[in-house]
Design a protein around this motif. Structure first.
Motif, PDB file in Angstrom:
ATOM      1  N   GLU A  52       0.783  -1.297  -0.181  1.00  0.00           N
ATOM      2  CA  GLU A  52      -0.126  -0.040  -0.027  1.00  0.00           C
ATOM      3  C   GLU A  52       0.941   1.230   0.161  1.00  0.00           C
ATOM      4  O   GLU A  52       0.697   2.144  -0.653  1.00  0.00           O
ATOM      5  N   LEU A  97       4.094   8.464  -2.501  1.00  0.00           N
ATOM      6  CA  LEU A  97       3.816   8.877  -1.048  1.00  0.00           C
ATOM      7  C   LEU A  97       4.925   8.817  -0.142  1.00  0.00           C
ATOM      8  O   LEU A  97       5.181   9.708   0.709  1.00  0.00           O
ATOM      9  N   GLN A 129      -0.536   8.694   9.929  1.00  0.00           N
ATOM     10  CA  GLN A 129      -1.095   7.324   9.856  1.00  0.00           C
ATOM     11  C   GLN A 129      -2.099   7.025  10.936  1.00  0.00           C
ATOM     12  O   GLN A 129      -2.876   6.298  11.030  1.00  0.00           O
ATOM     13  N   GLN A 187      -3.118   3.344  12.163  1.00  0.00           N
ATOM     14  CA  GLN A 187      -2.842   2.387  10.852  1.00  0.00           C
ATOM     15  C   GLN A 187      -1.606   1.742  11.343  1.00  0.00           C
ATOM     16  O   GLN A 187      -0.322   2.128  10.950  1.00  0.00           O
ATOM     17  N   TRP A 188      -1.465   0.791  12.560  1.00  0.00           N
ATOM     18  CA  TRP A 188      -0.482   0.419  13.041  1.00  0.00           C
ATOM     19  C   TRP A 188       0.536  -0.415  12.127  1.00  0.00           C
ATOM     20  O   TRP A 188       1.817  -0.066  12.182  1.00  0.00           O
ATOM     21  N   ILE A 235       2.265   2.505  10.181  1.00  0.00           N
ATOM     22  CA  ILE A 235       3.319   3.234  11.191  1.00  0.00           C
ATOM     23  C   ILE A 235       4.404   2.232  11.226  1.00  0.00           C
ATOM     24  O   ILE A 235       5.683   2.700  11.108  1.00  0.00           O
ATOM     25  N   SER A 236       4.179   0.977  11.522  1.00  0.00           N
ATOM     26  CA  SER A 236       5.394   0.153  11.545  1.00  0.00           C
ATOM     27  C   SER A 236       6.362   0.109  10.368  1.00  0.00           C
ATOM     28  O   SER A 236       7.693  -0.015  10.341  1.00  0.00           O
TER      29      SER A 236
END
Lengths: 365, 344, 493
Positions: free
Chosen positions: B74, B82, B300, B307-308, B311-312
């Motif tokens: 994504e 992005l 995020q 949006q874990w 973020i990770s």
């Protein structure tokens, strides 16, 4: 090594210093002056710029006495017996300290004024701490920030020093530890905030099974002010111990060998070696790193913001987060006033640290 | 300690006793776990589907859950530039400002540790007064070029004529304290002023705004750290270089800087990391074209909750280059160049 | 001089009307070479469809749309600082209509654009969004892309098993939550929760209290207003109705997850579609998320109803609660006064007034493209977009919903709940007076969380909110705020 600052007039003394001073000035004087002005006004965004209304000290009044007092300073209650004892001990200690100075050989009027001011301000902070933490009192963002700063920096220095000492030993694999220990510092602070929120989640985080096993299924650390603050200090320590570690490590690596050799010849043991040889040498760097950490810690925002949003209630809201929340709603005046109150406290703590504690430690060497 | 161990090695075969070693390893191991577990958690979360995150802790890939690269896809494939665009911006801004802060900081801290300055508070007050007057003048619609020129010449005039009369001086420590005090005001208080400043110069939405700001913000740190390192360098080495006919700059470049390499490297890493990870200033000074990575990380956490997995992924992507750099530079911190040099 | 400016205005209008006709895409790529920076918050919701449609739009018109995202919490100040200082680095924005009052000075009046654009099917947009969310003082400034209403979601299977009906009042809400709390609702053998409401600070939690307090405070129709007394501009906070709402709000925590106080609305959505909650208060999002198999375990087990009402209402003269009767609650249904809260009003697109005309045209054309039924009616059925229905055709035409995986019954139930709210004559409108962020995000949000943490009693909290609101009103000018408030209520839906 005695430093020998020279007063020579070679051009290098300006060529070397001025660029840095100018760059810092460029971004300090104008913003500093403008934000003082902001803190004395109400600002509205209007078409084509800002509409500024001068309101005098009303923003400060709001913080210290008005509607934001409860949030900034806290809710007061009578200090209990214990509180009075703490205050009395502090007063006695301060009186002794002033007495020593006045009767001592190096007394000066300016020094005395500074010391009296120190006593008054630190006494005021302690008074605040005692009155907001007893009975029905509730600490405001200022007290919460002080708790974060002192517990966090103390933990980080102790751990950082211990780890730096451990990895300067001749251990196989020490380079692995050195690199790994630096990792937390490299994560972006906002990311660490989220990370610890994820880790501390008692429903879906990694500690959930442990939590359940010890019967805390319906207890969440975020609902209790003390545990919420503890969680934030743990996160902050995780993040910033490496910072202390890397600075102290470099200092330890740089120690000259002669003195160590001499001490060993004299038959010093481990503790003596540390106390009399190593510690004095790393005190200058230690005081620097503590000062810098304190200054940075006063601005703590990312960790409480991402982990608890300052909750439960305002139990973990730091002054910077408070200012940021006001800023977000475009209350720029009060936000700046709050920042200046923080600046005042930080400057005070830093000055006390540099002039009294750091000086004292350096003299002790 | 290193020196101590070095001594142990070279003169006697003594190493830390087995007991001491065991304790050391246990302590180091505990801390390693404490450090690595959160990062491990980031790593596994980056490969989890939302449903794996939301239905309770899953620890091991392939055992607890099937890894999925949906978050990577994504972010890196489906949303175009992005990530790559902020990534490039962060690299440019971080590296430039770290190099600048280190260079200017090394010069300044060397000067502060070798020369004695006596700035006069009276002159400084005059200078600030002139700046205030200039700002007031600009506010009553005097052209800013004129106001700045007038303020500057007033200041010079005063400084050169009655400036010598000002009594009272400050010391190097006061300069150093002034520098570090620039970090005391929380960024939120100065965002709007700095924003306006750069807008006046037309620098918003350019790299310069971020680079200048980060350099200025990190300079005090660099100066404070290096001052301590420079102080610990024996001045005799420099004196002998002077006797050999070297200039001040040559001494700095050829004698002092190599000797303080561990300090330089440590400082460089720190200022780089600070600039790399800074959020608040980055958010407001960066525009459409210069957005940096921390902004993307915070972003995020949207209305649908953090949006874990994203973020990770982003945090892992951010940490990778800095970590590699730290591995490379770690040798310099470890080597203890100073000791060898003093002896040699 | 004046003549020149008149001439220029006419010229601009001519150019504008020429350009507007180009929006029908009959021309071959009318915006070739135009590039616009569109600012919104980071998604995936809202930003996702905007990013997804950008390449299609470029294919059609040649305009390059760069979607730039900032964190949700910083969107408002980013827009405001960019526009107020004249930096204008962004050309178009997607934001909450509530902010319009502070931003309208910088926005292009889109009325002529909409009038010349049949493709957008303006009349198909539900009247509330068309007339209230999109407009300010009779002019159109925003293009609605999303519809927002608070609703209560419930687990049909859980309630059925317990023999309960979906709650009609907030008291019933508490009864239902208490009755099913602790039951296993997702078959993992663990007890689950009766009610999940996001209560995190500095998020969107402060919206719920208005949905709870609304039916106790507003009963005489939308124009009565729920925020302030229309005469004195005193907050409608320090009264029995709001205090009752605070108590209900706190009591729902008893039947919620232990760390509810840090849960974001995203977290409660995850919990709900993860099968862990019987009831939840949310915008339209759970409805579409529940049918997404990658995240949901409760497909076809979800029902939605209009937010619960009350059987008592505050007498504004005394601040006391009185039972509903025909004069005090004229719109009551079976004795229950409903007051659905149109909170947020739906994400909408606005165009900066300070940019070149061709950019304005391209930006408008892009919003129009995304809002046209061909795109929008599909987007609202996808959970990931965060777009909720706002067009009449989206309510009437069930086909896209069925294709997205909803059963017909679920679709009727979901859309019915939204329509009930939309059609309510006693709907609650957002607070849209200047600096509303300070009233809500700073004061209301903080005091609510302090109240939840036990730092205040309900009475103290109500008084605290009321006092701090008064302070802001005094600071900004009571009469000016009152006029702005009346203005927002006066616009009939």
């Amino acid at each position: 090594m005695e430093e020998r600052p020279s007063l020579s007039n070679e051009p290098a003394r300006y060529v070397l210093l001025l660029p840095a001073v100018l760059v810092v000035m460029f971004l300090s004087i104008f913003p500093l002056l403008l934000s003082i002005f902001t803190s004395l006004s109400n600002i509205k965004f209007v078409k084509g710029g800002f509409e500024v209304n001068y309101v005098g000290l009303r923003n400060y009044e709001k913080l210290l006495q008005g509607s934001q007092q409860r949030r900034f300073l806290g809710r007061f209650d009578d200090p209990g017996t214990f509180g009075w004892i703490v205050l009395a001990v502090f007063a006695a200690f301060m009186a002794y300290w002033l007495f020593r100075y006045v009767t001592g050989p190096r007394r000066r009027v300016f020094g005395l004024i500074m010391r009296v001011l120190t006593v008054i301000i630190s006494g005021g902070l302690l008074w605040l701490l005692v009155r907001t933490s007893s009975g029905r009192g509730l600490p405001g963002t200022l007290v919460v920030t002080l708790i974060f700063v002192f517990s966090g920096v103390a933990a980080q220095y102790a751990l950082g020093l211990l780890l730096a000492l451990l990895v300067t030993q001749d251990l196989p694999g020490k380079r692995f530890f050195r690199v790994v220990f630096l990792l937390p510092m490299m994560l972006t602070p906002v990311g660490i905030g989220f990370l610890f929120r994820m880790l501390s989640d008692t429903l879906i985080g990694p500690i959930a099974p442990v939590w359940k096993a010890v019967g805390l299924y319906n207890f969440s650390w975020v609902n209790n002010p003390a545990t919420a603050r503890l969680a934030i200090v743990i996160g902050d320590t995780w993040q910033w111990t490496p910072f202390v570690f890397i600075i102290l490590l470099a200092a330890l690596e740089g120690l000259p060998t002669e003195t160590v050799e001499a001490a060993l010849v004299d038959g010093a043991n481990r503790w003596q070696m540390f106390r009399y040889i190593i510690l004095p040498q790393i005190i200058p760097v230690s005081t620097t790193v503590i000062l810098v950490r304190m200054i940075e810690a006063f601005k703590i925002i990312d960790m409480p913001q991402a982990m608890t949003r300052g909750g439960p209630g305002t139990a973990t809201e730091s002054v910077t987060l408070h200012a940021y929340n006001l800023w977000r709603a475009l209350d720029l005046g009060t936000s700046s006033a709050l920042a200046y109150c923080l600046l005042f406290v930080v400057t005070f703590v830093a000055l006390v640290f540099v002039n009294f504690i750091r000086q004292r430690l350096l003299e002790m060497i | 300690m290193a020196a101590l161990r070095k001594f142990f090695q070279s003169s006697s075969p003594l190493k830390p006793s087995p007991a001491a070693m065991t304790i050391s390893y246990v302590l180091l191991g505990l801390w390693t776990f404490f450090v690595l577990f959160p990062i491990y958690w980031l790593f596994v979360t980056a490969f989890k589907l939302p449903v794996d995150v939301n239905t309770g802790p899953k620890y091991l890939m392939y055992v607890d859950f099937q890894p999925s690269t949906h978050a990577w896809r994504e972010l890196l494939v489906e949303s175009g530039n992005l990530v790559t665009r902020p990534y490039r911006n962060t690299v440019i801004v971080g590296l430039s400002s770290a190099v600048l802060a280190l260079t200017l900081g090394a010069m300044a801290s060397y000067a502060l540790s070798r020369f004695s300055y006596r700035p006069k508070p009276g002159l400084i007050a005059t200078f600030i007064l002139c700046v205030v007057l200039a700002i007031v003048a600009i506010n009553v619609e005097v052209p800013w070029q004129l106001a700045v020129a007038a303020a500057l010449s007033t200041f010079l005039l005063i400084a050169l004529t009655i400036g010598r009369r000002f009594k009272g001086t400050m010391s190097n420590d006061d300069i150093a304290f002034w520098l570090i005090s620039q970090r005391m005001l929380p960024p939120v208080a100065v965002i709007v002023p700095i924003y306006i400043l750069f807008q006046q110069f037309g620098l918003l939405n350019t790299y310069y705004a971020l680079i200048i700001t980060y350099t200025a913000v990190n300079l005090p740190l660099a100066i404070w750290f290096m001052r301590d390192y420079f102080k610990s360098i024996p001045i005799e080495l420099e004196e002998s270089a002077f006797i050999d006919g070297a200039s001040r700059y040559q001494v700095l470049y050829k004698v002092v800087l190599p000797l303080s390499a561990p300090g330089l490297v440590a400082t460089f890493l720190i200022v780089l990391i600070f600039a790399w990870n800074e959020y608040t200033l980055g958010l407001f000074l960066s525009g459409a074209d210069t957005q940096t990575l921390p902004v993307l990380v915070v972003a995020q956490n949207a209305t649908r909750g953090p949006q874990w997995w994203n973020i990770s992924v982003l945090v892992l992507l951010m940490i990778a280059p800095v970590f590699l750099l730290a591995i490379v530079l770690e040798r310099y911190i470890a080597r203890g160049i100073l000791i060898g040099a003093v002896k040699g | 001089m004046r003549r020149l400016s008149v001439l220029l205005t006419i010229l601009a209008l001519v150019v504008a009307s020429l350009a507007s006709t180009g929006i029908s895409y009959s021309q071959d790529k009318p915006f070739e070479g135009v590039s616009i920076n569109l600012l919104t918050f980071t998604g995936p919701q809202i930003a996702e469809p905007l990013q997804r449609h950008a390449p299609e739009f470029k294919e059609l018109t040649g305009a390059e749309v760069n979607v730039i995202t900032v964190p949700f919490a910083d969107l408002y100040q980013t827009i405001l600082t960019d526009q107020a200082t004249g930096t204008n680095s962004y050309d178009a924005f997607v934001f909450a209509p509530q902010w319009m009052v502070d931003l309208v000075n910088y926005l292009e009046d889109l009325t002529p654009y909409v009038e010349n654009d049949p493709a957008i099917q303006w009349d198909d947009i539900a009247p509330f969004f068309r007339n209230f969310s999109a407009m300010y003082q009779g002019r159109i400034y925003l293009i609605p892309l999303d519809g927002d209403f608070h609703m209560v979601y419930y687990r049909t299977d859980v309630l059925e098993e317990a023999g309960l009906q979906p709650p009609r009042t907030w008291d019933e809400y508490l009864e239902v939550a208490a009755a099913v709390h602790g039951k296993d609702m997702n078959g993992d053998g663990e007890g689950d929760y009766g009610s999940c409401i996001s209560k995190a600070r500095s998020a969107q939690a402060y919206w719920w209290i208005t949905s709870i307090a609304g039916p106790y405070i507003q009963s005489l129709g939308t124009a009565q207003g729920v925020w302030f007394d229309t005469e004195t501009m005193k907050p409608l906070i320090d009264n029995e109705g709001f205090i009752r709402a605070l108590e209900i709000y706190k009591e729902t925590s008893k039947y919620g997850p232990p760390d509810e106080a840090t849960l974001d609305v995203g977290d409660t959505r995850s919990l709900f579609v993860g099968g862990r909650c019987a009831l939840s208060l949310d915008w339209g999002d759970i409805g579409t998320l529940a049918i997404d198999p990658t995240i949901s375990v409760v497909q076809d087990k979800v029902g939605a109803v209009i937010t619960p009402g009350a059987t008592e209402v505050v007498d504004r003269a005394t601040g006391k609660l009185v039972p509903c009767d025909e004069t005090s609650c004229p719109y009551a249904v079976d004795g229950v006064n409903y007051a659905p809260f149109a909170s947020y009003g739906g994400w909408s697109g606005g165009v900066s007034a300070g940019i070149a005309q061709e950019k304005k045209d391209a930006a408008y054309a892009y919003f129009s493209y995304v809002a046209q039924p061909a795109q929008a009616n599909i987007d609202v059925t996808i959970g990931k977009t965060g777009f909720n229905p706002y067009r009449v055709s989206q309510f009437e035409n069930l086909e896209p919903w069925l294709q997205a995986g909803m059963s017909e019954q679920a679709a009727r139930n979901y859309l019915g709940a939204i329509q009930d709210s939309l059609n309510s004559p006693n709907m609650i409108l957002d607070l849209r007076i200047p600096q509303n962020q300070r009233y809500q995000q700073v004061v209301l949000d903080t005091v609510l969380s302090q109240f939840l943490a036990g730092e205040y009693t309900a009475e103290e909290a109500a008084k605290e909110i009321s006092d701090q609101w008064e302070e802001i009103t005094d600071e900004l000018g009571r009469e000016a705020q009152r006029e702005a408030y009346l203005g927002t209520l006066g616009i009939q839906k």
